[in-house]
Each structure stands twice: as structure tokens, then as C-alpha cells.
Motif scaffolding. Sequence first.
Motif, PDB file in Angstrom:
ATOM      1  N   SER A   1       0.866  -1.187   0.000  1.00  0.00           N
ATOM      2  CA  SER A   1       0.000   0.000   0.000  1.00  0.00           C
ATOM      3  C   SER A   1       0.901   1.234   0.000  1.00  0.00           C
ATOM      4  CB  SER A   1      -0.915   0.007   1.235  1.00  0.00           C
ATOM      5  OG  SER A   1      -0.147  -0.082   2.423  1.00  0.00           O
ATOM      6  N   PHE A   2       0.975   1.886  -1.146  1.00  0.00           N
ATOM      7  CA  PHE A   2       1.881   3.029  -1.300  1.00  0.00           C
ATOM      8  C   PHE A   2       1.160   4.333  -1.642  1.00  0.00           C
ATOM      9  CE2 PHE A   2       4.297  -0.736  -2.954  1.00  0.00           C
ATOM     10  CZ  PHE A   2       5.197  -0.838  -1.893  1.00  0.00           C
ATOM     11  N   ALA A   3      -0.112   4.262  -2.044  1.00  0.00           N
ATOM     12  CA  ALA A   3      -0.750   5.407  -2.695  1.00  0.00           C
ATOM     13  C   ALA A   3      -1.533   6.330  -1.770  1.00  0.00           C
ATOM     14  CB  ALA A   3      -1.669   4.925  -3.819  1.00  0.00           C
ATOM     15  N   THR A   4      -1.784   5.939  -0.522  1.00  0.00           N
ATOM     16  CA  THR A   4      -2.497   6.823   0.400  1.00  0.00           C
ATOM     17  C   THR A   4      -1.823   6.790   1.765  1.00  0.00           C
ATOM     18  OG1 THR A   4      -4.032   5.140   1.242  1.00  0.00           O
ATOM     19  CG2 THR A   4      -4.695   6.326  -0.760  1.00  0.00           C
ATOM     20  N   PRO A   5      -1.829   7.903   2.492  1.00  0.00           N
ATOM     21  CA  PRO A   5      -1.219   7.904   3.832  1.00  0.00           C
ATOM     22  C   PRO A   5      -1.972   7.062   4.841  1.00  0.00           C
ATOM     23  CG  PRO A   5      -2.285  10.008   3.371  1.00  0.00           C
ATOM     24  CD  PRO A   5      -2.290   9.231   2.092  1.00  0.00           C
ATOM     25  N   ILE A   6      -3.242   6.728   4.549  1.00  0.00           N
ATOM     26  CA  ILE A   6      -4.019   5.901   5.482  1.00  0.00           C
ATOM     27  C   ILE A   6      -3.822   4.414   5.211  1.00  0.00           C
ATOM     28  CG2 ILE A   6      -5.767   7.677   5.841  1.00  0.00           C
ATOM     29  CD1 ILE A   6      -7.597   6.143   3.941  1.00  0.00           C
ATOM     30  N   GLY A   7      -3.001   4.083   4.208  1.00  0.00           N
ATOM     31  CA  GLY A   7      -2.796   2.691   3.868  1.00  0.00           C
ATOM     32  C   GLY A   7      -1.948   1.932   4.865  1.00  0.00           C
ATOM     33  N   SER A   8      -1.211   2.657   5.708  1.00  0.00           N
ATOM     34  CA  SER A   8      -0.330   2.000   6.676  1.00  0.00           C
ATOM     35  C   SER A   8      -0.070   2.955   7.837  1.00  0.00           C
ATOM     36  CB  SER A   8       0.999   1.630   6.004  1.00  0.00           C
ATOM     37  OG  SER A   8       1.974   1.281   6.964  1.00  0.00           O
ATOM     38  N   PRO A   9       0.045   2.444   9.066  1.00  0.00           N
ATOM     39  CA  PRO A   9       0.386   3.314  10.203  1.00  0.00           C
ATOM     40  C   PRO A   9       1.719   4.030  10.017  1.00  0.00           C
ATOM     41  CG  PRO A   9      -0.401   1.182  10.973  1.00  0.00           C
ATOM     42  CD  PRO A   9      -0.231   1.061   9.496  1.00  0.00           C
ATOM     43  N   THR A  10       2.669   3.388   9.321  1.00  0.00           N
ATOM     44  CA  THR A  10       3.966   4.043   9.098  1.00  0.00           C
ATOM     45  C   THR A  10       3.815   5.241   8.170  1.00  0.00           C
ATOM     46  OG1 THR A  10       4.523   2.603   7.217  1.00  0.00           O
ATOM     47  CG2 THR A  10       5.178   1.857   9.403  1.00  0.00           C
ATOM     48  N   HIS A  11       2.886   5.162   7.211  1.00  0.00           N
ATOM     49  CA  HIS A  11       2.632   6.315   6.335  1.00  0.00           C
ATOM     50  C   HIS A  11       2.114   7.510   7.141  1.00  0.00           C
ATOM     51  CE1 HIS A  11       3.518   3.625   3.219  1.00  0.00           C
ATOM     52  NE2 HIS A  11       2.345   3.479   2.637  1.00  0.00           N
ATOM     53  N   MET A  12       1.243   7.228   8.117  1.00  0.00           N
ATOM     54  CA  MET A  12       0.714   8.321   8.932  1.00  0.00           C
ATOM     55  C   MET A  12       1.805   8.956   9.790  1.00  0.00           C
ATOM     56  SD  MET A  12      -2.347   9.099   8.254  1.00  0.00           S
ATOM     57  CE  MET A  12      -2.518  10.254   9.603  1.00  0.00           C
ATOM     58  N   LEU A  13       2.770   8.156  10.223  1.00  0.00           N
ATOM     59  CA  LEU A  13       3.885   8.701  10.995  1.00  0.00           C
ATOM     60  C   LEU A  13       4.685   9.695  10.172  1.00  0.00           C
ATOM     61  CD1 LEU A  13       5.449   5.747  13.037  1.00  0.00           C
ATOM     62  CD2 LEU A  13       4.465   7.849  13.937  1.00  0.00           C
ATOM     63  N   VAL A  14       5.071   9.309   8.950  1.00  0.00           N
ATOM     64  CA  VAL A  14       5.892  10.200   8.134  1.00  0.00           C
ATOM     65  C   VAL A  14       5.054  11.320   7.518  1.00  0.00           C
ATOM     66  CG1 VAL A  14       7.516   8.334   7.624  1.00  0.00           C
ATOM     67  CG2 VAL A  14       5.668   8.803   6.010  1.00  0.00           C
ATOM     68  N   TYR A  15       3.756  11.074   7.381  1.00  0.00           N
ATOM     69  CA  TYR A  15       2.858  12.101   6.807  1.00  0.00           C
ATOM     70  C   TYR A  15       2.907  13.376   7.631  1.00  0.00           C
ATOM     71  CZ  TYR A  15      -1.553  14.142   5.078  1.00  0.00           C
ATOM     72  OH  TYR A  15      -2.495  14.965   4.534  1.00  0.00           O
ATOM     73  N   ALA A  16       2.873  13.216   8.932  1.00  0.00           N
ATOM     74  CA  ALA A  16       2.920  14.384   9.809  1.00  0.00           C
ATOM     75  C   ALA A  16       4.310  14.986   9.842  1.00  0.00           C
ATOM     76  CB  ALA A  16       2.484  13.983  11.223  1.00  0.00           C
ATOM     77  N   ALA A  17       5.315  14.135  10.018  1.00  0.00           N
ATOM     78  CA  ALA A  17       6.683  14.633  10.184  1.00  0.00           C
ATOM     79  C   ALA A  17       7.218  15.286   8.917  1.00  0.00           C
ATOM     80  CB  ALA A  17       7.599  13.482  10.598  1.00  0.00           C
ATOM     81  N   GLY A  18       6.792  14.798   7.751  1.00  0.00           N
ATOM     82  CA  GLY A  18       7.306  15.332   6.496  1.00  0.00           C
ATOM     83  C   GLY A  18       6.533  16.510   5.959  1.00  0.00           C
ATOM     84  N   GLY A  19       5.433  16.869   6.618  1.00  0.00           N
ATOM     85  CA  GLY A  19       4.631  17.987   6.123  1.00  0.00           C
ATOM     86  C   GLY A  19       3.981  17.695   4.782  1.00  0.00           C
ATOM     87  N   TYR A  20       3.653  16.423   4.541  1.00  0.00           N
ATOM     88  CA  TYR A  20       3.123  16.009   3.234  1.00  0.00           C
ATOM     89  C   TYR A  20       1.667  16.411   3.047  1.00  0.00           C
ATOM     90  CZ  TYR A  20       7.200  12.894   2.970  1.00  0.00           C
ATOM     91  OH  TYR A  20       8.466  12.386   2.937  1.00  0.00           O
ATOM     92  N   ARG A  21       1.260  16.399   1.781  1.00  0.00           N
ATOM     93  CA  ARG A  21      -0.144  16.498   1.420  1.00  0.00           C
ATOM     94  C   ARG A  21      -0.615  15.122   0.958  1.00  0.00           C
ATOM     95  NH1 ARG A  21       0.741  21.892  -2.327  1.00  0.00           N
ATOM     96  NH2 ARG A  21       1.328  23.298  -0.620  1.00  0.00           N
ATOM     97  N   PHE A  22      -1.928  14.911   0.988  1.00  0.00           N
ATOM     98  CA  PHE A  22      -2.480  13.608   0.621  1.00  0.00           C
ATOM     99  C   PHE A  22      -2.041  13.214  -0.785  1.00  0.00           C
ATOM    100  CE2 PHE A  22      -5.600  10.398  -0.440  1.00  0.00           C
ATOM    101  CZ  PHE A  22      -5.891   9.800   0.767  1.00  0.00           C
ATOM    102  N   THR A  23      -2.030  14.163  -1.706  1.00  0.00           N
ATOM    103  CA  THR A  23      -1.701  13.865  -3.099  1.00  0.00           C
ATOM    104  C   THR A  23      -0.234  13.508  -3.294  1.00  0.00           C
ATOM    105  OG1 THR A  23      -1.426  16.252  -3.458  1.00  0.00           O
ATOM    106  CG2 THR A  23      -3.557  15.280  -4.053  1.00  0.00           C
ATOM    107  N   ASP A  24       0.630  13.855  -2.344  1.00  0.00           N
ATOM    108  CA  ASP A  24       2.047  13.498  -2.469  1.00  0.00           C
ATOM    109  C   ASP A  24       2.212  11.989  -2.533  1.00  0.00           C
ATOM    110  OD1 ASP A  24       2.792  16.152  -2.413  1.00  0.00           O
ATOM    111  OD2 ASP A  24       3.155  16.186  -0.252  1.00  0.00           O
ATOM    112  N   PHE A  25       1.419  11.270  -1.725  1.00  0.00           N
ATOM    113  CA  PHE A  25       1.497   9.811  -1.732  1.00  0.00           C
ATOM    114  C   PHE A  25       0.922   9.241  -3.023  1.00  0.00           C
ATOM    115  CE2 PHE A  25       2.365  10.439   2.680  1.00  0.00           C
ATOM    116  CZ  PHE A  25       3.047   9.312   3.090  1.00  0.00           C
ATOM    117  N   MET A  26      -0.163   9.824  -3.519  1.00  0.00           N
ATOM    118  CA  MET A  26      -0.773   9.317  -4.745  1.00  0.00           C
ATOM    119  C   MET A  26       0.152   9.488  -5.938  1.00  0.00           C
ATOM    120  SD  MET A  26      -4.709  10.659  -4.312  1.00  0.00           S
ATOM    121  CE  MET A  26      -5.208   9.838  -5.808  1.00  0.00           C
TER     122      MET A  26
END
Length: 594
Positions: A545-570
Motif C-alpha cells: 500500500s503506497f498510494a495513500t497515507p491511510i494505507g499504513s500506520p507508518t505512512h501516517m507517521l511520516v505524513y505528519a513529520a514530512g509535512g506532506y499532502r495527501f496527493t504526495d502519496f498518490m
Amino acid sequence: MESILFLGLNLYAWIVIVTILTMFTILTFTKLPADVVFMGGMAVLFVSGVLSTQEALAGFSAESVVTIGVLFVVVAGLTYTGVLQWVARYVLGTPLSYAGAVVRLMLPVAGLSAVLNNTSVVALFLNVVKVWGKKLGISPSRLLIPLSYASGMGGVCTLIGTPPNLIISGFYQKDTGETMNIFITTLPGLFCLVVGVISILVLRRLLPDRKSADDNFEATSDYTVELLVPSECSIIGQTVSEAGLVNVKGGRLIEIVRFDREIITPVTDDEFVMGGDRLIYSGQIEEILDLKRTKHLVNATNHVFSLKEIEKGRKLLTASIGLGCPLADVSMGGTDFEEKYGVVLVAVSRRGERITASPREIRLRPGDVLLLECPPSFKPGNLPQNNGLHFFDSDSIPNIGRKTMVSSLIMLGMILLSTFNVIPLLQSCFLAAFAMLFTRCCSIEQARNSINWNVLMIFAGSVCLGAAIEKTGIATALAQGLLHVSANPVILLIGICLLGTFITEFISNTACAAMFYPIAYQSAVMLGANPVTFCVALMIAVSSSFATPIGSPTHMLVYAAGGYRFTDFMRIGIPMNLIILAANIFIVTLLFPL
């Protein structure tokens, strides 16, 4: 009731289908905890008569579920003896290029994730990578997504690396009586990992260059203001509540520094105001400065509230809000969190930008980064388990010492005993857990606290769900339906893995594995194909699961720390999903011929 058929399925089968669709909808569109959803689904299947008492409770005694529970203790021993810290300190080094940095980062993270909890690995490396990236002159946002991807791809390399592998292998053992080797996914997993690392390097232009969320907290003077109480001020002798100094327009009083350097935080309503006090407020500075006029205060001559000059009476920690956190969708002022744990919310950052409002009035969201002022005795581990707050600071991680080697040898022994079939995996896990406690790599209390009961509930519910899908004939019916589309086993395998990769972007990979295993297995049986091929491919697919930040708990961890937007993962995740899917089908069919 079983004799009533509609579209070839009996009433029990339709109850299961409706239950699954309801669970999927709840997991996708609400913030209800996954363990509650799975327990609710299991209750429906039991009460409706789909599952007997023994079948409904079978998940709690399933070998794969017990293995996961025991592994929590083993991982606790590795964590509390500093194994992760040692790797983070000595393995990353100083690469000369971005490509070198990605390789030096992803390979050790993947290696650790093959035997450890992915979220724990990413949580440790998070702060290290941010500092490391700045040292190399690379934006952390260009490294944190590869960090999360590496943990997921490394997890599929062993049966114990990620829960879906254990769930699928448990189902397979139940259906065939054959036990999968702990390293059955190692070669295909490593191939996909290499393809993934190369893909990251090729697609690196799709990685965003964002400002980290907690970079906004580096200059505290930007979001706090310090006012001095002059010696002849009219409010001296009053409590802060009587003087109207606590919750003011634009912010809140978070700390008082006395003239003798005594620090009072959090500030209670009955605290008295004294001459020479420094009143430290957080929020919108312009509005707070109105206090100078209305309360006859003056500007402090120098800024003592600083991240770089922390007094012994305070500690500043940053934490992100994860999915399922009780603080999500509420304001801090509407909870008793600060009073209960003696902390004060100083500032909030969202998507790399600090929110210029009174922190306690901000409606918090998943992914927000909080700056908290805490007492010196505060430890993130003191918060309730699964509180949903992920702390970036790693001051609670122990120093490296003799027990680091001891715990590493225990883990190695556990793997070797299982690999060479000396004893089964479950027994080797129990032996390793006992050894961790006996050698005091972790205490009994630490071991008890390390067991994530919510996760075990999800796994137990997944086992019941898989059993219901198989028992009611849904798996057979779906497999027959897929055979009408194509009788080619490769095309069928691609279709199942493609659906699994898509679904796992929205629900837990464990749930996805439980839903798709019966379909994959029955499809292989009906075609006369090798079920192992379908099982191994599914293991990789549901963890891709690479395309959404909700696809994995690890994505949510880096989502906040990296200042990402949802579309960055897509943007980078959709190509990654397709690339890893192709690599998965190619290598699995090559190593495990259909």
C-alpha cells in the motif's frame, strides 16, 4: 435457512457479505477503532448463527494470533536494549549523493522490518532521518516516504515480518496441513525490495520537497510571547484567574517564570501573580500583546522560553496525531488531557505550516504535529497504550550496552531454530520471549505493556472472518465467478493481487489478507494450480500500500513529520503500486511455478 438461495448463495452467505461490506464502509469512512469494528463483525456472525461458538472463538486460539502476541514480547526486548538505536547510529553513515542516501536508508530499515514491528522501526528512524537529511542537505520529505516504503517492503520478506504473512500461512496450514517456512517470502520479497529501491531512484522527481511540520517549532519566539509583571502592577497579589490572565483573547498562559527562576507549568487558576513574574503565552502574538495595555504589563527584555535553552524545570516534546487518537476532531480545551498528564499544548502545525490561532481552541486532526511542554518526569510510555500520539523525540530509548548483543543473539537463535525445523515457529517464539525476560532485556511490566491487545483483537476477528467466507461458500462462488472471466491462472492471480493492492489502501492489510485468502486458495484449487503461488503473491500484494497515507500506520507517521499532502502519496504511490505488482507476479510465478 441455509436452503434459501439467492444468486447461488444462501442466507448465511449474504449475512457475511453484508457484514463485510458494512465493516469495510465503517473502516473507510469513520474513525471507529478497527478492533471494535472486527469484534462487532464477529459478534454479528456469531449471533446470526453463521459461526458456532467454537468457530467464533477459534481466532483467539489460532496459532498465528498467539505467535503475533508472543512476538510483541520479543520485540520489546530488542527495543528496550537499544538494538534499533545501534542500527540508526552506526549504519546510516554519510553518503555522497541522494541515491546513496536512499540505499543506505532503505536497506537497513527493510532488514529490521523483516523481524521487527514496522511502526516501531519507523518511529525510531523518524527523528534520526530528519536530522540526517538536514546534515546531508536533503529535505527530510524526500527521505521519509522511502523510509515508510522500505519498512513495508521489508516486512514481507519473512513470515514474522508482517501480520498478514502469519495470517495467510496459518490459513494455509489449516487447509493443507503443511507448514510454511519462515523464509518462504524472502527471495520474492528481496526482489520486490530491490525493484522498489530502484523505482524510488527513478521516480525521485515525484517526491515532494516539503517543509517538515515541526520545523515551525525551531524558533519559539514566533509563537510565544513573554510579558513581565512590573513591581508596581495593580494585579500583583491576585490569582491569575482573578486577574483574567489564563485564557485570553488569542492564546493561553502556559507558564510562569518567577524572579528566582522557579518555573510553574501547567498554571492553575489559583496561582498568585507576583512582581517580576514572566508570563509566557502561546497563540497569536498580536492579539495577546493587547494585555500590555489592559493589564499594564511590559515586554520581557529577553526571551527565556527557547528550545535551545531549556531549563531543568521544563521539557519540550513534539508528537503527531495518528488515526484513532482520542484527540482527533476535538480541541485540546475540550479535553482533560493537559490536566491529566501535566502537559501544556504550546503550538500546532498542520501540513508544514504552524496554525496561527490559540492552540487550545484549534480543532485537531490526524497528522497534526503538537508541541507540548512537559514536566521532566514525563515519559511518552506513561500514556495509555494505543493512545494514537506518536512522539518524535527518542529520549526514552535506552543506551547501547551488553544487553544489546544479548537480545540480538536471542532473536537470531529464534530465527535459526525455526528455519532449520528444530522446533516450530510458535515454540521458538515462546522460548525467545522467555529468554528476553530471563536475561532482563525487558521487564515483566515492559513485556506486558508491549502486547498490543487491540491488534490481537483485529487478528482474531480476521481469522473468524476468513472462516466465515470459506464456510458459507462465498470463496468458492467468487472463485468460480473469476474463472468465468478467465481460466488462465496468471490472469486470475493478477486480478486477485490487483484487487488486494487496491483494497489494502483503505483498510488494514490484515483484514485484506483475511478477506482474499479464501478466494485465492479456492481459485488455485479449482484451476489445479499451485496454492503456494497464490498465497505468497497475496502476502506481498496486501502489504503493498503506497498510494495513500491511510494505507499504513507508518505512512501516517511520516505524513505528519514530512509535512506532506495527501496527493504526495498518490503521485508516487500509484506508479509504485503498479511496479511492485508487476515485480510480484513475475518473481512469484518464477520461483513457485503455477
